[in-house]
Write a protein that holds these residues in place. Structure first.
Motif, PDB file in Angstrom:
ATOM      1  N   VAL A 101      -6.440   5.061 -86.428  1.00  0.00           N
ATOM      2  CA  VAL A 101      -6.400   5.699 -87.754  1.00  0.00           C
ATOM      3  C   VAL A 101      -4.990   5.570 -88.355  1.00  0.00           C
ATOM      4  O   VAL A 101      -3.999   5.905 -87.701  1.00  0.00           O
ATOM      5  N   LEU A 102      -4.952   5.085 -89.586  1.00  0.00           N
ATOM      6  CA  LEU A 102      -3.691   4.972 -90.333  1.00  0.00           C
ATOM      7  C   LEU A 102      -3.724   5.964 -91.492  1.00  0.00           C
ATOM      8  O   LEU A 102      -4.632   5.919 -92.326  1.00  0.00           O
ATOM      9  N   VAL A 103      -2.739   6.856 -91.529  1.00  0.00           N
ATOM     10  CA  VAL A 103      -2.621   7.802 -92.656  1.00  0.00           C
ATOM     11  C   VAL A 103      -1.506   7.292 -93.558  1.00  0.00           C
ATOM     12  O   VAL A 103      -0.394   7.019 -93.092  1.00  0.00           O
ATOM     13  N   MET A 104      -1.828   7.149 -94.837  1.00  0.00           N
ATOM     14  CA  MET A 104      -0.902   6.474 -95.763  1.00  0.00           C
ATOM     15  C   MET A 104      -0.879   7.186 -97.117  1.00  0.00           C
ATOM     16  O   MET A 104      -1.920   7.688 -97.561  1.00  0.00           O
ATOM     17  N   PRO A 105       0.271   7.216 -97.788  1.00  0.00           N
ATOM     18  CA  PRO A 105       0.310   7.867 -99.106  1.00  0.00           C
ATOM     19  C   PRO A 105      -0.574   7.147-100.131  1.00  0.00           C
ATOM     20  O   PRO A 105      -0.558   5.915-100.199  1.00  0.00           O
ATOM     21  N   THR A 106      -1.315   7.927-100.910  1.00  0.00           N
ATOM     22  CA  THR A 106      -2.148   7.355-101.981  1.00  0.00           C
ATOM     23  C   THR A 106      -1.288   6.517-102.923  1.00  0.00           C
ATOM     24  O   THR A 106      -1.759   5.549-103.498  1.00  0.00           O
ATOM     25  N   HIS A 107      -0.043   6.937-103.103  1.00  0.00           N
ATOM     26  CA  HIS A 107       0.830   6.199-104.013  1.00  0.00           C
ATOM     27  C   HIS A 107       1.919   5.435-103.270  1.00  0.00           C
ATOM     28  O   HIS A 107       3.061   5.370-103.730  1.00  0.00           O
ATOM     29  N   SER A 108       1.553   4.802-102.156  1.00  0.00           N
ATOM     30  CA  SER A 108       2.493   3.867-101.518  1.00  0.00           C
ATOM     31  C   SER A 108       2.656   2.673-102.440  1.00  0.00           C
ATOM     32  O   SER A 108       1.849   2.454-103.341  1.00  0.00           O
ATOM     33  N   TYR A 109       3.657   1.853-102.153  1.00  0.00           N
ATOM     34  CA  TYR A 109       3.799   0.575-102.850  1.00  0.00           C
ATOM     35  C   TYR A 109       2.445  -0.153-102.804  1.00  0.00           C
ATOM     36  O   TYR A 109       1.813  -0.250-101.745  1.00  0.00           O
ATOM     37  N   TRP A 154       2.182   6.522 -92.127  1.00  0.00           N
ATOM     38  CA  TRP A 154       3.026   5.661 -92.968  1.00  0.00           C
ATOM     39  C   TRP A 154       3.640   6.552 -94.029  1.00  0.00           C
ATOM     40  O   TRP A 154       2.919   7.251 -94.745  1.00  0.00           O
ATOM     41  N   LEU A 155       4.941   6.548 -94.113  1.00  0.00           N
ATOM     42  CA  LEU A 155       5.590   7.365 -95.138  1.00  0.00           C
ATOM     43  C   LEU A 155       6.347   6.472 -96.109  1.00  0.00           C
ATOM     44  O   LEU A 155       6.888   5.429 -95.714  1.00  0.00           O
ATOM     45  N   GLU A 156       6.356   6.923 -97.348  1.00  0.00           N
ATOM     46  CA  GLU A 156       7.220   6.298 -98.338  1.00  0.00           C
ATOM     47  C   GLU A 156       7.736   7.479 -99.136  1.00  0.00           C
ATOM     48  O   GLU A 156       6.941   8.304 -99.600  1.00  0.00           O
ATOM     49  N   SER A 157       9.043   7.583 -99.268  1.00  0.00           N
ATOM     50  CA  SER A 157       9.582   8.757 -99.970  1.00  0.00           C
ATOM     51  C   SER A 157      10.979   8.435-100.483  1.00  0.00           C
ATOM     52  O   SER A 157      11.841   8.085 -99.679  1.00  0.00           O
ATOM     53  N   PRO A 158      11.199   8.518-101.802  1.00  0.00           N
ATOM     54  CA  PRO A 158      10.210   8.745-102.855  1.00  0.00           C
ATOM     55  C   PRO A 158       9.237   7.562-102.948  1.00  0.00           C
ATOM     56  O   PRO A 158       9.591   6.436-102.620  1.00  0.00           O
ATOM     57  N   THR A 159       8.014   7.864-103.430  1.00  0.00           N
ATOM     58  CA  THR A 159       6.994   6.822-103.493  1.00  0.00           C
ATOM     59  C   THR A 159       7.194   5.914-104.710  1.00  0.00           C
ATOM     60  O   THR A 159       7.778   6.316-105.709  1.00  0.00           O
ATOM     61  N   ASN A 160       6.651   4.710-104.567  1.00  0.00           N
ATOM     62  CA  ASN A 160       6.695   3.714-105.638  1.00  0.00           C
ATOM     63  C   ASN A 160       5.315   3.608-106.258  1.00  0.00           C
ATOM     64  O   ASN A 160       4.391   3.189-105.564  1.00  0.00           O
TER      65      ASN A 160
END
Ligand SMILES: Cc1ncc(COP(=O)(O)O)c(C=O)c1O
Length: 398
Positions: A101-109, A154-160
């Protein structure tokens, strides 16, 4: 190694970008690492770990950049360069086991999201997208009651491009409890502004294309980790899947890295000025920038970043008037066409200020407003940048 781990740790990042990754201090050595163009290396006996062997396994021009980036991120090991940010993302995603399972931001790059979505569609993994600013929602996806726990966060912060700020410390701690490895895309911040490893992340990802090289003239990516086992797996993936950096690009990236601190200092300061001014402009509906005290991510950003980066987003207001007026998206496009200094182009992190309406990309999710304009603030004079924006926004008046 020009700077030992201890030396690098005792110096400020502004010094490390200049001093790291230099050749040995020996008489007549060049002060800059040479560019090595060779696809293979002399050798007769069996290859072992550390032998260069062949150009896909290693290149001396990669080493100084990898060393410098590792030290800047506070890692105990050198980074790994890749052909692009997405080649690095592909290598990082290979850490998810089959059907994991991969958890990822809806607003990742968008590119990272497309890659993960396609892997999920082929049944290689299960993808759970989530609003990364909503800590409780992420926790629920990491370890749902009665459901499968995540293998990777998976984190992206701040998101793109939405500039959402994640609570990296809290999320990495919860992910580790669930048994997940944490990858953080640190492209927007660079290690000078945010160090995800010190906040608990296992792997840091960069599109080196952006701030690290800084001149919009190379495409490269990188991963950094202090975990020797993870690094060995990632290195093996890079070698076997072949997403390696060209030596000239690596050389250019190190040259760009030398001025990172100065570029970041200037562009962050200008972004803060522009965000304040745009937030009271009548043609601008809203400004997203974690540096604004009113931004929902402001307090979190203050707690985990040294500054707020130099990307900001505005939503251009619709224009009422004759012939039906203009929608927000059309108004944004007209404003962008009227600019003379800002360059209408995708990408970010270069010395020149770039601007684009993100939904012109078909891959950008519909949850990104269609009038959202992303602005990457460069190192030009801030008053020149402001004058250009003001004039272009004024063309919407009549
Ligand atoms: C946050 C982020 N991550 C990753 C990438 C992908 O990097 P590259 O274009 O170098 O493959 C990008 C590119 O825009 C990005 O903005």
């Amino acid at each position: 190694m020009s700077l030992s781990e201890e030396q690098a740790a005792s110096l400020s990042a502004e010094t490390v970008v200049v001093a790291a990754g230099r050749p040995a201090r020996r008489r007549d050595e060049p002060v800059n690492p040479p560019l090595v163009l060779s696809s293979t290396y002399f050798g007769t006996g069996p290859l072992s770990d550390g032998d260069r062997g062949y150009g896909r396994y290693s290149n001396p021009t990669w080493d100084p950049f990898e060393e410098a980036l590792g030290q800047l991120e506070g890692a105990t090991l050198p980074g790994l360069l890749y052909a692009s940010g997405l080649a690095a993302a592909s290598s990082a995603l290979s850490l998810v086991p089959a059907q994991g399972v991969l958890v990822m931001p809806t607003h990742s790059y968008a590119g990272s999201l497309v890659m993960a979505t396609e892997l999920a569609e082929k049944g290689f993994l299960e993808l759970r997208t989530v609003d990364i600013t909503d800590t409780d929602a992420v926790l629920a996806q990491l370890a749902p009651a009665g459901g499968k726990a995540a293998s990777m966060l998976w984190l992206e912060s701040p998101t793109n491009p939405m500039l959402g700020v994640a609570d990296i410390r809290a999320l990495t701690a919860a992910a580790h409890q669930a048994g997940a490895v944490v990858v953080t895309d640190n492209t927007f911040s660079t290690p000078l502004v945010q160090q995800p490893l010190s906040l608990g992340s296992d792997v840091v990802l960069h599109s080196v294309t952006k701030y690290l090289s800084g001149h919009s003239d190379v495409v490269l990516g990188a991963l950094v980790t202090s975990d020797a086992g993870l690094r060995a797996t990632l290195l093996h993936h890079r070698t076997i899947h072949g997403g390696i950096a060209g030596p000239f690009e690596a050389w250019l990236a190190l040259r760009g890295l030398r001025t990172l601190a100065l570029r970041i200092e200037r562009s962050q300061a200008s972004a803060a000025v522009l965000a304040e001014r745009l937030s009271t402009h009548p043609r601008v509906g809203s400004v997203r920038f974690p540096g604004l005290a009113t931004d929902p991510g402001h307090e979190r950003a203050r707690a985990q970043m040294r500054g707020f980066g130099s990307v900001l987003c505005i939503e251009v207001s619709p224009v009422e008037g004759q012939h039906g007026g203009l929608s927000g998206a059309d108004a944004a496009d007209r404003m962008i066409r009227a600019l003379r200094l800002w360059l209408p182009a995708t990408s970010l992190g270069g010395v020149e200020s770039l601007i684009e309406r993100r939904r012109r990309h078909v891959a950008e999710p519909a949850s990104v407003p269609d009038n959202l304009v992303r602005m990457s603030v460069g190192i030009e004079n801030v008053e020149d940048l402001w004058a250009d924006l003001e004039r272009a926004l004024a063309t919407l008046d009549g």
